[in-house]
Design a protein around this motif. Structure first.
Motif, PDB file in Angstrom:
ATOM      1  N   LEU A 124       0.775  -1.250   0.190  1.00 45.88           N
ATOM      2  CA  LEU A 124      -0.145   0.094   0.066  1.00 45.88           C
ATOM      3  C   LEU A 124       0.773   1.299  -0.079  1.00 45.88           C
ATOM      4  CD1 LEU A 124      -2.823  -1.139   2.459  1.00 45.88           C
ATOM      5  CD2 LEU A 124      -3.203  -0.487   0.002  1.00 45.88           C
ATOM      6  N   ARG A 125       1.895   1.265   0.665  1.00 44.33           N
ATOM      7  CA  ARG A 125       2.737   2.427   0.748  1.00 44.33           C
ATOM      8  C   ARG A 125       3.301   2.707  -0.503  1.00 44.33           C
ATOM      9  NH1 ARG A 125       4.831   5.100   5.078  1.00 44.33           N
ATOM     10  NH2 ARG A 125       4.465   3.592   6.347  1.00 44.33           N
ATOM     11  N   TYR A 145      -1.190  10.032   6.616  1.00 47.34           N
ATOM     12  CA  TYR A 145      -2.553  10.094   5.947  1.00 47.34           C
ATOM     13  C   TYR A 145      -2.513   9.788   4.613  1.00 47.34           C
ATOM     14  CZ  TYR A 145      -4.176  12.374  10.274  1.00 47.34           C
ATOM     15  OH  TYR A 145      -4.577  12.536  11.632  1.00 47.34           O
ATOM     16  N   CYS A 146      -3.526   9.393   3.968  1.00 46.12           N
ATOM     17  CA  CYS A 146      -3.702   9.073   2.472  1.00 46.12           C
ATOM     18  C   CYS A 146      -4.939   9.406   1.909  1.00 46.12           C
ATOM     19  CB  CYS A 146      -3.314   7.679   2.250  1.00 46.12           C
ATOM     20  SG  CYS A 146      -4.143   6.648   3.273  1.00 46.12           S
ATOM     21  N   GLY A 147      -5.217   9.406   0.540  1.00 45.26           N
ATOM     22  CA  GLY A 147      -6.227   9.673  -0.138  1.00 45.26           C
ATOM     23  C   GLY A 147      -6.053  10.006  -1.521  1.00 45.26           C
ATOM     24  N   LYS A 148      -7.210  10.427  -2.224  1.00 46.95           N
ATOM     25  CA  LYS A 148      -7.103  10.830  -3.462  1.00 46.95           C
ATOM     26  C   LYS A 148      -6.561  12.239  -3.435  1.00 46.95           C
ATOM     27  CE  LYS A 148     -10.991   8.573  -5.940  1.00 46.95           C
ATOM     28  NZ  LYS A 148     -12.106   8.608  -6.641  1.00 46.95           N
ATOM     29  N   ASN A 149      -5.823  12.567  -4.564  1.00 40.04           N
ATOM     30  CA  ASN A 149      -5.045  13.857  -4.529  1.00 40.04           C
ATOM     31  C   ASN A 149      -5.885  15.029  -4.249  1.00 40.04           C
ATOM     32  OD1 ASN A 149      -2.392  13.235  -5.031  1.00 40.04           O
ATOM     33  ND2 ASN A 149      -2.627  12.815  -7.082  1.00 40.04           N
ATOM     34  N   GLU A 150      -7.203  14.934  -4.694  1.00 32.03           N
ATOM     35  CA  GLU A 150      -7.872  16.169  -4.626  1.00 32.03           C
ATOM     36  C   GLU A 150      -8.365  16.470  -3.309  1.00 32.03           C
ATOM     37  OE1 GLU A 150     -10.637  13.108  -6.831  1.00 32.03           O
ATOM     38  OE2 GLU A 150      -8.541  13.465  -6.563  1.00 32.03           O
ATOM     39  N   TYR A 151      -8.216  15.406  -2.314  1.00 36.01           N
ATOM     40  CA  TYR A 151      -8.797  15.474  -0.987  1.00 36.01           C
ATOM     41  C   TYR A 151      -7.585  15.644  -0.116  1.00 36.01           C
ATOM     42  CZ  TYR A 151     -13.036  13.738  -3.003  1.00 36.01           C
ATOM     43  OH  TYR A 151     -14.125  13.509  -3.610  1.00 36.01           O
ATOM     44  N   ARG A 152      -6.163  16.071  -0.625  1.00 38.04           N
ATOM     45  CA  ARG A 152      -5.262  15.918   0.424  1.00 38.04           C
ATOM     46  C   ARG A 152      -5.450  17.086   1.492  1.00 38.04           C
ATOM     47  NH1 ARG A 152       1.132  14.985  -0.888  1.00 38.04           N
ATOM     48  NH2 ARG A 152       2.052  15.958   0.974  1.00 38.04           N
ATOM     49  N   ASN A 153      -5.902  18.191   1.235  1.00 36.48           N
ATOM     50  CA  ASN A 153      -5.968  19.369   1.922  1.00 36.48           C
ATOM     51  C   ASN A 153      -7.219  19.203   3.112  1.00 36.48           C
ATOM     52  OD1 ASN A 153      -3.925  20.708   0.456  1.00 36.48           O
ATOM     53  ND2 ASN A 153      -5.430  21.680  -0.942  1.00 36.48           N
ATOM     54  N   ASN A 154      -7.732  18.116   3.212  1.00 30.58           N
ATOM     55  CA  ASN A 154      -8.709  18.036   4.308  1.00 30.58           C
ATOM     56  C   ASN A 154      -8.153  17.320   5.403  1.00 30.58           C
ATOM     57  OD1 ASN A 154     -10.469  18.813   2.314  1.00 30.58           O
ATOM     58  ND2 ASN A 154     -11.673  16.862   1.775  1.00 30.58           N
ATOM     59  N   ILE A 155      -6.966  17.723   5.836  1.00 31.90           N
ATOM     60  CA  ILE A 155      -6.204  17.166   7.027  1.00 31.90           C
ATOM     61  C   ILE A 155      -7.087  16.871   8.063  1.00 31.90           C
ATOM     62  CG2 ILE A 155      -5.148  19.226   7.840  1.00 31.90           C
ATOM     63  CD1 ILE A 155      -3.564  15.558   7.543  1.00 31.90           C
ATOM     64  N   HIS A 192     -15.693   5.341  -1.638  1.00 40.29           N
ATOM     65  CA  HIS A 192     -16.921   5.072  -0.774  1.00 40.29           C
ATOM     66  C   HIS A 192     -17.198   6.564  -0.034  1.00 40.29           C
ATOM     67  CE1 HIS A 192     -19.543   3.628   2.229  1.00 40.29           C
ATOM     68  NE2 HIS A 192     -18.589   3.663   3.294  1.00 40.29           N
ATOM     69  N   ARG A 193     -16.418   7.205   0.296  1.00 41.38           N
ATOM     70  CA  ARG A 193     -16.441   8.713   1.103  1.00 41.38           C
ATOM     71  C   ARG A 193     -15.541   9.591   0.578  1.00 41.38           C
ATOM     72  NH1 ARG A 193     -17.772   8.212   7.476  1.00 41.38           N
ATOM     73  NH2 ARG A 193     -18.249  10.401   6.833  1.00 41.38           N
ATOM     74  N   GLU A 194     -15.870  10.928   0.360  1.00 33.69           N
ATOM     75  CA  GLU A 194     -14.867  11.844  -0.215  1.00 33.69           C
ATOM     76  C   GLU A 194     -14.166  12.426   1.318  1.00 33.69           C
ATOM     77  OE1 GLU A 194     -17.053  15.068  -1.779  1.00 33.69           O
ATOM     78  OE2 GLU A 194     -17.501  13.852  -3.584  1.00 33.69           O
ATOM     79  N   GLY A 195     -12.828  12.210   1.258  1.00 33.10           N
ATOM     80  CA  GLY A 195     -11.955  12.576   2.343  1.00 33.10           C
ATOM     81  C   GLY A 195     -10.826  11.863   2.290  1.00 33.10           C
ATOM     82  N   ILE A 196      -9.920  12.007   3.399  1.00 31.48           N
ATOM     83  CA  ILE A 196      -8.744  11.452   3.412  1.00 31.48           C
ATOM     84  C   ILE A 196      -8.944  10.281   4.575  1.00 31.48           C
ATOM     85  CG2 ILE A 196      -7.471  13.332   2.948  1.00 31.48           C
ATOM     86  CD1 ILE A 196      -7.022  13.830   5.935  1.00 31.48           C
ATOM     87  N   PHE A 197      -7.681   9.333   4.862  1.00 33.29           N
ATOM     88  CA  PHE A 197      -7.943   8.361   5.761  1.00 33.29           C
ATOM     89  C   PHE A 197      -6.575   8.144   6.354  1.00 33.29           C
ATOM     90  CE2 PHE A 197     -10.473   7.378   1.846  1.00 33.29           C
ATOM     91  CZ  PHE A 197     -11.658   6.986   2.737  1.00 33.29           C
ATOM     92  N   ASN A 198      -6.624   7.816   7.740  1.00 30.63           N
ATOM     93  CA  ASN A 198      -5.535   7.623   8.466  1.00 30.63           C
ATOM     94  C   ASN A 198      -4.983   6.240   7.708  1.00 30.63           C
ATOM     95  OD1 ASN A 198      -4.143   5.816  10.604  1.00 30.63           O
ATOM     96  ND2 ASN A 198      -4.005   7.973  11.432  1.00 30.63           N
ATOM     97  N   PHE A 199      -3.368   6.165   7.466  1.00 31.31           N
ATOM     98  CA  PHE A 199      -2.856   5.286   6.867  1.00 31.31           C
ATOM     99  C   PHE A 199      -3.117   3.821   7.483  1.00 31.31           C
ATOM    100  CE2 PHE A 199       1.194   2.778   5.530  1.00 31.31           C
ATOM    101  CZ  PHE A 199       0.718   2.376   4.100  1.00 31.31           C
ATOM    102  N   SER A 200      -2.895   3.743   8.666  1.00 33.09           N
ATOM    103  CA  SER A 200      -2.906   2.455   9.314  1.00 33.09           C
ATOM    104  C   SER A 200      -4.362   2.145   9.546  1.00 33.09           C
ATOM    105  CB  SER A 200      -2.632   2.832  11.123  1.00 33.09           C
ATOM    106  OG  SER A 200      -1.029   3.393  10.971  1.00 33.09           O
ATOM    107  N   ASP A 201      -5.605   2.921   9.401  1.00 30.83           N
ATOM    108  CA  ASP A 201      -6.716   2.416   9.201  1.00 30.83           C
ATOM    109  C   ASP A 201      -6.956   1.875   8.138  1.00 30.83           C
ATOM    110  OD1 ASP A 201      -7.248   3.326  11.850  1.00 30.83           O
ATOM    111  OD2 ASP A 201      -8.129   5.288  11.455  1.00 30.83           O
TER     112      ASP A 201
END
Length: 344
Positions: A124-125, A145-155, A192-201
């Motif tokens: 994944l990394r 954190y990780c996600g699609k590029n367009e959501y990177r600022n949603n820290i 599934h949802r718009e936003g970012i994710f904790n990488f460990s999650d």
């Protein structure tokens, strides 16, 4: 300068500059107790999310305590060798060195106990770092954190995940987690949802979605976890495994020294990874005891610890034998152990 950093640097300087061995020993004890051990415990406690209290008898906590002890042994051996060696090179930043040694030891333990999860995490990394559609970054507080590029600022808006609900939604659009390509599965999770994710999650989610599990045995011929045909509880199983490995260690220690070396210096699991750490982790033997059993000077053994397992040519060179002789010694050692362990 941070007080902790100044203290560890000053105590290290006191130890290295002590003009008498007795004084150096006292300085080393203060350095370990006051600065090194608390730092090691902070890292291990954070990695494993355990209390590190002696009264906490959970298996993971007890293993973490053993790991702290082994890291301290490695660091003490390194510092002692530095002081006693000729032309030693002082460690520029002891705090950074302790952090590195501890983190490496903890990661090595995690990889060996959870190889499939570790493999998935690495995959994944790599994917998130190399696919231009995704981003992987570290926040100011050290979390990833990780996600699609367009959501990177949603820290400030990390998304929580519900495995069962997500599995149903993914399968509803034709993404079956256990056989989907990893990139498709990640795209499905991110969609599934718009936003970012904790990488460990995210790692935990993909792990669950793919229904991955870890090997329940240590696949060396003599380090296999003993399985009962009876429905035993986990505590009893752990006790039986620990007792078996302790008995195994006693039998190995009774072998001729070259047989011990041929077996232990090449000890591997089914993936080819070194398994010598199983003895310290189960309290069957400490690193010092392993070194003594192999008739290795402790400082030399500590130096090669992270190089193990050795291949047969390296062992042959160390023992002054041919590669085939090493193989024969190991086969003989296994045959002998097989007979001795039949009664256990």
């Amino acid at each position: 300068m941070d007080r902790k950093i100044r203290d560890i640097a000053e105590l290290y300087s006191d130890f290295m500059c002590a003009d008498e061995d007795e004084k150096a020993a006292k300085c080393l004890a203060v350095l370990i107790d006051h600065s090194v051990e608390p730092l090691v415990k902070d890292i291990v406690r954070g990695k494993f999310r355990v209390s590190l209290q002696d009264s906490d008898d959970r298996s993971l906590n007890q293993n973490a305590l053993d790991l702290v002890s082994e890291v301290k042994t490695l660091i003490v051996a390194k510092l002692s060798k530095q002081r006693n060696g000729n032309g030693f090179v002082p460690i520029d930043n002891l705090e950074a060195y302790v952090k590195t040694v501890t983190t490496n030891a903890a990661n090595q333990y995690i990889r060996r106990r959870n190889p499939n999860r570790s493999r998935l995490k690495n995959q994944l990394r790599y994917l998130l770092s190399h696919d231009r559609r995704f981003s992987l970054w570290q926040s100011d507080d050290g979390a990833w954190y990780c996600g699609k590029n367009e959501y990177r600022n949603n820290i400030n808006d990390p998304m929580s995940l519900a495995p069962d609900e997500l599995r149903a939604k993914l399968e509803g659009v034709g993404i079956f987690p256990e056989r989907a390509a990893l990139v498709d599965l990640v795209l499905g999770v991110f969609g599934h949802r718009e936003g970012i994710f904790n990488f460990s999650d995210l790692v935990g989610m993909i792990y669950e979605l793919r229904r991955l599990t870890e090997p329940v045995s240590i696949d060396d011929e003599f380090l296999a976890e003993r399985r009962s045909t009876r429905p035993e509880n986990d505590v009893l199983n752990r006790l039986e495994q620990s007792a078996y490995i302790s008995n195994l260690w006693r039998e190995i220690a009774n072998l001729p020294v070259r047989h011990r070396a041929a077996l232990l210096l090449n000890l591997r699991d089914q993936n080819g990874d070194g398994m010598l750490t199983v003895f310290p982790m189960t309290r069957a033997a400490t690193i010092s005891q392993i070194a003594e059993t192999l008739e290795f000077p402790l400082d030399e053994f500590v130096r090669i610890w992270n190089e193990l397992p050795w291949d047969d040519l390296t062992i042959a060179e160390y023992l002054g034998l041919t590669r085939q002789q090493v193989i024969n010694l190991r086969q003989s050692a296994r045959a002998s152990l097989r007979k001795r362990l039949e009664r256990f």
